[in-house]
Design an enzyme around this catalytic site. Structure first.
Site, PDB file in Angstrom:
ATOM      1  N   HIS A  31      -1.916  73.493  31.373  1.00 13.97           N
ATOM      2  CA  HIS A  31      -1.535  72.079  31.276  1.00 13.97           C
ATOM      3  C   HIS A  31      -0.162  71.958  30.633  1.00 13.97           C
ATOM      4  O   HIS A  31       0.208  72.751  29.766  1.00 13.97           O
ATOM      5  CB  HIS A  31      -2.575  71.316  30.455  1.00 13.97           C
ATOM      6  CG  HIS A  31      -2.428  69.830  30.532  1.00 13.97           C
ATOM      7  ND1 HIS A  31      -1.485  69.141  29.782  1.00 13.97           N
ATOM      8  CD2 HIS A  31      -3.067  68.892  31.278  1.00 13.97           C
ATOM      9  CE1 HIS A  31      -1.575  67.857  30.062  1.00 13.97           C
ATOM     10  NE2 HIS A  31      -2.520  67.673  30.966  1.00 13.97           N
ATOM     11  N   GLU A  77       1.008  70.174  28.423  1.00  9.28           N
ATOM     12  CA  GLU A  77       1.012  70.102  26.959  1.00  9.28           C
ATOM     13  C   GLU A  77       0.853  71.488  26.341  1.00  9.28           C
ATOM     14  O   GLU A  77       1.421  71.761  25.279  1.00  9.28           O
ATOM     15  CB  GLU A  77      -0.101  69.158  26.498  1.00  9.28           C
ATOM     16  CG  GLU A  77       0.209  67.708  26.840  1.00  9.28           C
ATOM     17  CD  GLU A  77      -0.999  66.790  26.906  1.00  9.28           C
ATOM     18  OE1 GLU A  77      -0.826  65.633  27.323  1.00  9.28           O
ATOM     19  OE2 GLU A  77      -2.111  67.229  26.550  1.00  9.28           O
ATOM     20  N   SER A 124      -0.735  59.879  34.984  1.00 15.01           N
ATOM     21  CA  SER A 124      -0.946  58.425  34.899  1.00 15.01           C
ATOM     22  C   SER A 124      -1.741  57.884  36.090  1.00 15.01           C
ATOM     23  O   SER A 124      -1.412  56.838  36.650  1.00 15.01           O
ATOM     24  CB  SER A 124       0.398  57.693  34.763  1.00 15.01           C
ATOM     25  OG  SER A 124       1.043  58.069  33.548  1.00 15.01           O
ATOM     26  N   GLY A 158      -6.063  61.646  32.853  1.00 17.45           N
ATOM     27  CA  GLY A 158      -5.961  61.691  31.400  1.00 17.45           C
ATOM     28  C   GLY A 158      -6.557  60.458  30.757  1.00 17.45           C
ATOM     29  O   GLY A 158      -7.766  60.308  30.651  1.00 17.45           O
ATOM     30  N   GLY A 159      -5.700  59.522  30.341  1.00 17.62           N
ATOM     31  CA  GLY A 159      -6.143  58.350  29.581  1.00 17.62           C
ATOM     32  C   GLY A 159      -7.249  57.554  30.245  1.00 17.62           C
ATOM     33  O   GLY A 159      -8.172  57.077  29.580  1.00 17.62           O
ATOM     34  N   GLY A 191       1.087  60.497  30.795  1.00 16.52           N
ATOM     35  CA  GLY A 191       1.020  59.632  29.625  1.00 16.52           C
ATOM     36  C   GLY A 191       2.184  58.680  29.479  1.00 16.52           C
ATOM     37  O   GLY A 191       2.337  58.032  28.448  1.00 16.52           O
ATOM     38  N   GLU A 208       0.967  68.308  38.288  1.00 16.03           N
ATOM     39  CA  GLU A 208       1.179  67.230  37.322  1.00 16.03           C
ATOM     40  C   GLU A 208       2.657  67.167  36.952  1.00 16.03           C
ATOM     41  O   GLU A 208       3.120  67.954  36.128  1.00 16.03           O
ATOM     42  CB  GLU A 208       0.363  67.486  36.049  1.00 16.03           C
ATOM     43  CG  GLU A 208      -1.132  67.461  36.248  1.00 16.03           C
ATOM     44  CD  GLU A 208      -1.847  67.350  34.909  1.00 16.03           C
ATOM     45  OE1 GLU A 208      -2.648  66.429  34.753  1.00 16.03           O
ATOM     46  OE2 GLU A 208      -1.578  68.176  34.027  1.00 16.03           O
ATOM     47  N   ASN A 262      -9.634  64.797  31.915  1.00 12.33           N
ATOM     48  CA  ASN A 262      -9.196  65.582  30.764  1.00 12.33           C
ATOM     49  C   ASN A 262      -9.130  64.658  29.552  1.00 12.33           C
ATOM     50  O   ASN A 262      -8.231  63.821  29.454  1.00 12.33           O
ATOM     51  CB  ASN A 262      -7.821  66.197  31.056  1.00 12.33           C
ATOM     52  CG  ASN A 262      -7.251  66.944  29.866  1.00 12.33           C
ATOM     53  OD1 ASN A 262      -7.966  67.262  28.918  1.00 12.33           O
ATOM     54  ND2 ASN A 262      -5.962  67.231  29.921  1.00 12.33           N
ATOM     55  N   TRP A 263     -10.090  64.802  28.645  1.00 14.42           N
ATOM     56  CA  TRP A 263     -10.177  63.894  27.504  1.00 14.42           C
ATOM     57  C   TRP A 263      -9.181  64.220  26.402  1.00 14.42           C
ATOM     58  O   TRP A 263      -9.058  63.459  25.429  1.00 14.42           O
ATOM     59  CB  TRP A 263     -11.597  63.912  26.930  1.00 14.42           C
ATOM     60  CG  TRP A 263     -12.641  63.426  27.892  1.00 14.42           C
ATOM     61  CD1 TRP A 263     -12.454  63.020  29.188  1.00 14.42           C
ATOM     62  CD2 TRP A 263     -14.037  63.299  27.634  1.00 14.42           C
ATOM     63  NE1 TRP A 263     -13.652  62.658  29.749  1.00 14.42           N
ATOM     64  CE2 TRP A 263     -14.647  62.818  28.818  1.00 14.42           C
ATOM     65  CE3 TRP A 263     -14.858  63.553  26.520  1.00 14.42           C
ATOM     66  CZ2 TRP A 263     -16.014  62.584  28.912  1.00 14.42           C
ATOM     67  CZ3 TRP A 263     -16.215  63.329  26.610  1.00 14.42           C
ATOM     68  CH2 TRP A 263     -16.779  62.839  27.803  1.00 14.42           C
ATOM     69  N   LYS A 264      -8.520  65.356  26.510  1.00 12.92           N
ATOM     70  CA  LYS A 264      -7.538  65.784  25.507  1.00 12.92           C
ATOM     71  C   LYS A 264      -8.165  65.715  24.100  1.00 12.92           C
ATOM     72  O   LYS A 264      -9.348  66.014  23.946  1.00 12.92           O
ATOM     73  CB  LYS A 264      -6.256  64.971  25.637  1.00 12.92           C
ATOM     74  CG  LYS A 264      -5.697  65.033  27.072  1.00 12.92           C
ATOM     75  CD  LYS A 264      -4.318  64.455  27.211  1.00 12.92           C
ATOM     76  CE  LYS A 264      -3.879  64.550  28.670  1.00 12.92           C
ATOM     77  NZ  LYS A 264      -2.504  64.065  28.871  1.00 12.92           N
TER      78      LYS A 264
END
Length: 252
Positions: free
Chosen positions: A95, A97, A213, A234-235, A173, A167, A9-11
């Site tokens: 998600h 967010e 993470s 994610g990151g 994050g 999640e 997920n590149w957000k």
């Protein structure tokens, strides 16, 4: 055997040129990785370009969200039909967010899941508790509510077309990761919920991913757990080297 899913997920990251550079590296690094389902989720503006670049590769394309109507007077929204037209096969829904920042509730997410399934796309349905909820021993209540309402009205056949992603919000994050045992406990509980709703045979087939993470140095331990069928990254999905290593996890 459930085929593992490794999704990135590149957000809100990567311009179109940056996105194309990343997927070119992933195509080269994962060309032979056929025993794992690989999915990447760029920003909306890069979807069509990335879809074109991914043609002929084993990597699938996801969008990060959608609306539940296919057309109409809904300024600023993107529909499942448009995502399919752009080359997507998957859509991330629910998600944390979206839930925390944009106020999306379980009923809205349920409508989105049904709309995505109606287009023949695969929802990646995200669930998870906050740190406060975990510390107050409310994790299982939260997961039960999210699963029960989020999947309300789906048939057993439709459920087989859904990927679930657990999640824990406190691990997204933050650099904190649930231990393998913590993640396994939550995944086993979710699979039990699915068994109650859709029957054990269906629940045993549904892939449940872990997100929060995930990094090259912790993926092997996570993937060693019985009920963890992949990761939503994610990151670490923004760096080709890291994501390739995660997709090439070593199951202990």
């Amino acid at each position: 055997m459930r085929k593992p899913v490794i999704a990135g997920n590149w957000k809100l990251h990567k311009t179109i040129p940056e996105a194309l550079e990343l997927v070119e590296a992933l195509k080269q690094g994962l060309a032979d990785q056929t025993d794992v389902e690989i999915v990447v989720a760029p920003v909306f503006t890069a979807l069509a370009s990335v879809a074109s670049t991914l043609k002929g590769s084993p990597i699938a394309l996801a969008a990060q969200n959608c609306y539940f109507e296919n057309s109409g007077a809904f300024t600023g929204e993107v529909s499942p039909a448009l995502l399919k037209d752009a080359g997507c096969s998957h859509v991330i829904l629910g998600h944390s967010e979206r839930r925390q920042i944009f106020g999306e509730g379980d009923e809205l997410i349920n409508r989105k899941i049904k709309a995505v399934l109606a287009q023949g796309l695969t929802p990646i349905f995200c669930i998870g508790e906050t740190l406060e909820e975990r510390e107050n021993d409310a994790m299982m209540d939260v997961l039960q509510r999210q699963v029960t309402i989020g999947l309300d009205g789906l048939s057993e056949e439709q459920m087989l077309g859904v990927v679930v992603a657990y999640e824990p919000v406190w691990a997204i994050g933050t650099g904190k990761t649930a231990t393998g045992e913590q993640a396994q406990e939550a995944h086993a509980f979710v699979r039990g919920l699915l068994a109650g709703l859709f029957g054990t045979p269906a629940a045993e087939q549904v892939r449940i991913l872990y997100g929060g993470s995930v990094k090259p140095d912790n993926v092997d331990g996570l993937m060693a757990q019985m009920d963890i069928d992949g990761t939503l990254v994610g990151g670490a999905s923004l760096k080709a080297e890291d994501f390739i290593r995660i997709a090439r996890f070593e199951k202990n």
